[in-house]
Scaffold this motif. Sequence first.
Motif, short mmCIF file in Angstrom:
data_model
loop_
_atom_site.label_atom_id
_atom_site.label_comp_id
_atom_site.label_asym_id
_atom_site.label_seq_id
_atom_site.Cartn_x
_atom_site.Cartn_y
_atom_site.Cartn_z
N ASN A 316 37.61 -13.39 79.27
CA ASN A 316 37.37 -15.29 78.50
C ASN A 316 38.64 -15.53 77.19
O ASN A 316 39.07 -16.22 76.89
N GLU A 317 39.04 -14.75 76.72
CA GLU A 317 40.14 -14.62 75.70
C GLU A 317 41.36 -14.47 76.69
O GLU A 317 42.25 -15.60 76.14
N CYS A 318 41.93 -14.19 77.80
CA CYS A 318 43.42 -14.38 78.46
C CYS A 318 43.34 -15.64 78.54
O CYS A 318 43.83 -16.51 78.83
N PHE A 319 41.78 -16.55 78.67
CA PHE A 319 41.80 -17.92 80.13
C PHE A 319 42.45 -18.66 78.48
O PHE A 319 42.85 -19.64 78.97
N GLU A 320 41.30 -18.84 77.15
CA GLU A 320 42.44 -19.23 76.68
C GLU A 320 44.41 -19.09 76.29
O GLU A 320 44.51 -20.23 75.45
N GLU A 321 44.18 -17.09 76.22
CA GLU A 321 46.05 -17.48 76.08
C GLU A 321 46.33 -18.82 76.99
O GLU A 321 47.69 -19.09 76.65
N VAL A 322 46.44 -18.04 78.18
CA VAL A 322 46.85 -18.92 79.70
C VAL A 322 46.75 -20.72 78.74
O VAL A 322 47.67 -21.38 79.22
N LEU A 323 45.58 -20.93 78.81
CA LEU A 323 45.43 -22.60 78.22
C LEU A 323 46.78 -22.80 76.97
O LEU A 323 46.23 -23.74 77.41
N ALA A 324 46.25 -21.89 76.52
CA ALA A 324 47.12 -22.52 74.79
C ALA A 324 49.34 -22.07 75.25
O ALA A 324 49.64 -22.36 74.48
N GLY A 325 49.13 -21.45 76.48
CA GLY A 325 50.90 -21.31 77.01
C GLY A 325 51.47 -20.66 75.92
O GLY A 325 52.39 -20.16 76.03
N GLN A 326 50.67 -19.01 75.97
CA GLN A 326 51.26 -18.31 75.21
C GLN A 326 51.74 -16.80 75.50
O GLN A 326 51.31 -15.66 75.66
N VAL A 327 51.76 -17.35 77.39
CA VAL A 327 51.42 -16.03 78.11
C VAL A 327 53.02 -16.18 78.38
O VAL A 327 53.67 -17.07 78.72
N PRO A 328 53.91 -14.96 77.99
CA PRO A 328 55.17 -14.88 78.47
C PRO A 328 55.23 -15.01 80.63
O PRO A 328 56.24 -16.22 81.02
N ALA A 329 55.48 -14.73 81.19
CA ALA A 329 54.89 -14.69 83.08
C ALA A 329 53.24 -14.83 83.19
O ALA A 329 52.06 -16.07 83.48
N ARG A 330 52.82 -13.89 83.53
CA ARG A 330 51.36 -13.63 84.30
C ARG A 330 51.22 -12.90 83.98
O ARG A 330 51.30 -11.10 83.72
N LEU A 331 49.50 -12.57 83.41
CA LEU A 331 48.47 -11.53 82.96
C LEU A 331 47.71 -10.81 84.11
O LEU A 331 47.15 -11.74 85.03
N VAL A 332 47.81 -9.27 84.04
CA VAL A 332 47.27 -8.28 84.90
C VAL A 332 46.47 -8.07 84.29
O VAL A 332 46.76 -7.35 83.38
N PHE A 333 44.46 -8.59 85.71
CA PHE A 333 43.86 -7.29 85.04
C PHE A 333 44.48 -6.23 85.62
O PHE A 333 44.23 -5.36 86.65
N GLU A 334 43.81 -4.80 84.90
CA GLU A 334 44.44 -3.46 85.46
C GLU A 334 42.66 -3.38 85.64
O GLU A 334 42.14 -2.94 84.48
N ILE A 335 41.99 -2.32 86.61
CA ILE A 335 40.71 -2.97 86.91
C ILE A 335 40.58 -1.57 87.54
O ILE A 335 39.35 -1.04 87.01
N GLY A 336 41.14 -0.39 88.28
CA GLY A 336 41.22 0.55 89.02
C GLY A 336 42.37 1.20 88.28
O GLY A 336 43.31 0.75 87.63
N LYS A 337 43.32 2.37 88.73
CA LYS A 337 44.05 2.60 88.66
C LYS A 337 44.86 2.69 89.19
O LYS A 337 44.93 2.97 90.59
N PRO A 338 46.46 1.59 88.67
CA PRO A 338 47.48 1.27 89.63
C PRO A 338 48.06 2.15 90.34
O PRO A 338 48.32 2.93 89.58
N GLN A 339 48.44 1.79 91.69
CA GLN A 339 49.33 2.73 92.49
C GLN A 339 50.99 1.82 92.27
O GLN A 339 51.46 0.99 92.18
N GLY A 340 51.66 3.03 92.57
CA GLY A 340 53.10 2.67 92.67
C GLY A 340 54.51 2.57 91.06
O GLY A 340 53.07 2.92 89.96
#
Length: 340
Positions: A316-340
Motif C-alpha cells: 500500500n505504501e508502494c502504491f502511494e509512492e507510484v501515485l506521487a511520482g517518487q519512483v525512479p523507474a520500476r518497483l519490484v516486489f521480491e516475494i521468493g528468492k529471485p534467480q539470476g
Amino acid sequence: MKAAVATDFESPLDVRDVPVPEPGPGQVLVRIETCGLCHTDIHAARGEWPVKPKMPLIPGHEGVGTVERLGEGDLPLSVGDRVALPWLGYACGHCRYCVAGWETYCTSPQYMGYTMDGSYAEYAVAYASHVVRVPDGVSSTDAAPLTCAGVTTYKALKVAQPQPNETAMVVGIGGLGHLGLQYARVFGTNTVALDVQDDKLQLAQDLGANHVVDGRGDSAAALAELGGVDIALVTVPSPAVMRAAHAALNPNGRLVLVGLPAEDSLELPVFDTVLTGKRVIGSLVGTRNDLEDCFALHANGRTRVITEPRSLDDVNECFEEVLAGQVPARLVFEIGKPQG
C-alpha cells in the motif's frame, strides 16, 4: 501462502494468508519470485476503469517464478521451468485476431491480475500456453518489468513502424518510458526524451537519449528547434500531454498512446491531423513472441532495467509512492528468492 488481496475498491490491499491455488486443466502452479508494480495494478485495485476487475482480487501481471506443479493435459512446460506471467493470461487461439497474430485483442481473453488472480502472492496459477519462458541470461528481477513495461513499449514502437532516419520521442521516462527509450534506440531512430523531473531527465541521458527536453520549459519551441518528431510514444496518462505530443509531430507522424487517463477522452485538431497525415495509434501490450523478443534483447545486453526492490508487506505504501511520482523507474516486489 501470503498474498496481497483487494477486497473492494475502497479499502487498502490486505496482506494475509490465503490457500495455495490448484492448477486446473491446461494450467500450472508457479512459485512467484518477483513481481513488478504497474500503475494498472492500482487502477485494478481501485476499480478506476470502465470494465471492472473481479473481486476479491490478487493483482499483479509482472510475475516471474518457477513452475511447481502441472495441471492435467499435455503441457509445453516442465516442473522447474522459470516463466513470466504477463498481462494476457489467456487467449482463445481461434478468433480472427488470434489467428491473424493479434492475440492481445482476442475476443475472449483472460487477464492476469484483473480477470484472474495475479502475482502479488507466493503462488499463482497461470495457463501453460500463455506463460513465457525466461532465458538464463535474464534475472527474475529484470524479467518482471520486461513482462509488462518492456513488452508494452516495445510493441507500441513496433506498430509505429520506426525507420532508422526518423526521430522518436518518448514522453515520460518512468517504468515504461525508460524501456521505451531504449527500444527506440534498438530500432535505430534518433531519440528524444521528455520529462518534468530532474532525475528522470538525468536517467534519459544515462540511457543514451540523443536529446533531452525538460517539459517544465517551452517544450514546443525546443521540439520545433530539433525539427519535430516522427513518432511520439506517450506513456503519461494525460490528455494535455497527448495533445502537445500530437502538435510536435511532423507530417506522416505517429502518436502512439499507451497511458490510460482517468477521464477517458482526448480532443485533437482534425484539420492538422488530416492535412499532415498524422496518425493516432492505440497499443495495448505485446504478444508472447514480442515478450520473447524483449527477453532476448535484454539477454544480449541491449537494454537496462532500472528497479528498486520492495517487500509485498509494503504494497500500500508502494502504491502511494507510484501515485506521487517518487519512483525512479520500476518497483519490484521480491516475494521468493529471485534467480539470476
